[in-house]
Design a protein around this motif. Structure first.
Motif, PDB file in Angstrom:
ATOM      1  N   GLU A 115      -7.279 -10.553  13.782  1.00 43.67           N
ATOM      2  CA  GLU A 115      -6.675 -11.742  14.324  1.00 43.67           C
ATOM      3  C   GLU A 115      -7.061 -12.926  13.463  1.00 43.67           C
ATOM      4  O   GLU A 115      -8.222 -13.158  13.174  1.00 43.67           O
ATOM      5  N   GLY A 158     -10.351 -14.512  25.765  1.00 40.87           N
ATOM      6  CA  GLY A 158      -9.472 -13.804  26.675  1.00 40.87           C
ATOM      7  C   GLY A 158      -9.635 -14.230  28.119  1.00 40.87           C
ATOM      8  O   GLY A 158      -9.264 -13.486  29.034  1.00 40.87           O
ATOM      9  N   ASN A 159     -10.145 -15.450  28.353  1.00 38.31           N
ATOM     10  CA  ASN A 159     -10.315 -15.968  29.712  1.00 38.31           C
ATOM     11  C   ASN A 159      -9.038 -16.699  30.130  1.00 38.31           C
ATOM     12  O   ASN A 159      -8.978 -17.935  30.169  1.00 38.31           O
ATOM     13  N   TYR A 160      -7.994 -15.949  30.452  1.00 35.09           N
ATOM     14  CA  TYR A 160      -6.664 -16.530  30.599  1.00 35.09           C
ATOM     15  C   TYR A 160      -6.472 -17.290  31.914  1.00 35.09           C
ATOM     16  O   TYR A 160      -5.659 -18.214  31.976  1.00 35.09           O
ATOM     17  N   TYR A 213      -2.581 -19.162  39.633  1.00 35.71           N
ATOM     18  CA  TYR A 213      -3.953 -18.770  39.349  1.00 35.71           C
ATOM     19  C   TYR A 213      -4.930 -19.408  40.329  1.00 35.71           C
ATOM     20  O   TYR A 213      -5.907 -18.791  40.757  1.00 35.71           O
ATOM     21  N   LEU A 224      -3.412  -8.849  36.018  1.00 37.62           N
ATOM     22  CA  LEU A 224      -4.110  -9.933  35.339  1.00 37.62           C
ATOM     23  C   LEU A 224      -3.238 -10.564  34.256  1.00 37.62           C
ATOM     24  O   LEU A 224      -2.425  -9.880  33.622  1.00 37.62           O
ATOM     25  N   PRO A 225      -3.402 -11.864  34.003  1.00 39.45           N
ATOM     26  CA  PRO A 225      -2.625 -12.528  32.948  1.00 39.45           C
ATOM     27  C   PRO A 225      -3.062 -12.069  31.562  1.00 39.45           C
ATOM     28  O   PRO A 225      -4.170 -11.561  31.375  1.00 39.45           O
ATOM     29  N   ASN A 226      -2.170 -12.244  30.600  1.00 37.45           N
ATOM     30  CA  ASN A 226      -2.495 -11.938  29.206  1.00 37.45           C
ATOM     31  C   ASN A 226      -2.184 -13.146  28.340  1.00 37.45           C
ATOM     32  O   ASN A 226      -1.751 -14.201  28.837  1.00 37.45           O
ATOM     33  N   SER A 227      -2.389 -13.003  27.030  1.00 36.59           N
ATOM     34  CA  SER A 227      -2.212 -14.137  26.118  1.00 36.59           C
ATOM     35  C   SER A 227      -0.771 -14.607  26.066  1.00 36.59           C
ATOM     36  O   SER A 227      -0.501 -15.797  25.848  1.00 36.59           O
ATOM     37  N   GLN A 229       1.409 -14.647  28.582  1.00 30.83           N
ATOM     38  CA  GLN A 229       1.740 -15.400  29.796  1.00 30.83           C
ATOM     39  C   GLN A 229       1.282 -16.849  29.707  1.00 30.83           C
ATOM     40  O   GLN A 229       1.951 -17.743  30.228  1.00 30.83           O
ATOM     41  N   ASN A 231       0.780 -18.599  26.872  1.00 34.10           N
ATOM     42  CA  ASN A 231       0.997 -19.153  25.539  1.00 34.10           C
ATOM     43  C   ASN A 231       1.979 -20.320  25.574  1.00 34.10           C
ATOM     44  O   ASN A 231       3.155 -20.182  25.236  1.00 34.10           O
TER      45      ASN A 231
END
Length: 247
Positions: A115, A158-160, A213, A224-227, A229, A231
């Motif tokens: 990344e 990754g703390n979305y 949230y 759970l949310p991801n990057s 969602q 962005n």
């Protein structure tokens, strides 16, 4: 030969890693070059993110011996990320600065194989620098800057849930910069068609996601949310760029 490290991370502060071998220095340098957000050395976990200053010093005198000399006065300062830290000028008393021998002009994350640093940034470092350079007799930008720094830190980890909440906090924080009291008024009253479209995305999408949230009670099943969602970084950058322009 042993070495001392001085590391400054704007979000966390300053800290040292003391009296380590050349092999251990190379291990930390590898984490720095690859832009790792954390690494473990001798059983201690260290955090790296948006490193502002990374310095390496030779250690020509043992730390305990140095503490007993007349040079020890003012040797360390409280308030570092790990409780106290030794300033650079005092580390130089222990030995020469050899940073260039290990990292040259390499930036944090420059040699990342996975990344990229840009992907880890939610708010670009260049935009943060522009915000830090702002000066106003009417507004203090410290909270906005810290919200952006914490947004970057949480996104990289990754703390979305936190990313969504911090994004909403920014929307609620900045309306006075546009001479209004709510972000809805920013959307309706400021800028042209393109700017308004970006702001509508923040108002409708980000706010709704963050509300979910923050306010939805526990359910029988959760996803759970991801990057992807959370962005909304491009729309947020448009907003921050406009703050820089008008301030």
């Amino acid at each position: 030969m042993k070495y001392n490290l001085y590391i400054h991370i704007p979000l966390h502060g300053k800290f040292n890693i003391l009296s380590i071998t050349k092999e251990q220095v190379e291990f930390v340098v590898d984490a720095y070059k690859k832009g790792k957000s954390k690494f473990t050395l001798n059983g201690t976990k260290y955090d790296l993110h948006d490193v502002k200053d990374f310095q390496i010093y030779e250690m020509k005198m043992e730390l305990e011996v140095f503490k007993k000399t007349s040079l020890f006065g003012g040797f360390h300062k409280k308030g570092g990320y790990y409780g106290f830290y030794i300033p650079k000028e005092n580390l130089e008393r222990l030995g020469s600065n050899v940073t260039s021998n290990f990292i040259g002009n390499t930036e944090y994350g420059e040699e990342s194989n996975n990344e990229t640093t840009q992907n880890k940034e939610f708010v670009s470092n260049s935009r943060l620098d522009e915000l830090r350079a702002l000066s106003s007799s009417n507004f203090d930008f410290k909270k906005l800057i810290r919200l952006c720094e914490e947004l970057n830190d949480n996104f990289s980890r990754g703390n979305y849930f936190s990313v969504g909440a911090l994004g909403r906090a920014i929307l609620d924080h900045i309306p006075p910069l546009f001479n209004v009291s709510t972000f809805t008024q920013v959307v309706g009253n400021h800028g042209g068609k393109s700017f308004k479209k970006n702001m509508e995305n923040l108002e409708k999408s980000l706010r709704n996601i963050a509300d979910g949230y923050l306010h939805l009670p526990i359910r029988k099943k959760e996803v759970l949310p991801n990057s992807v969602q959370v962005n909304f970084s491009q729309d947020l950058d448009v907003l921050l760029a406009e703050i820089v322009r008008i301030s």
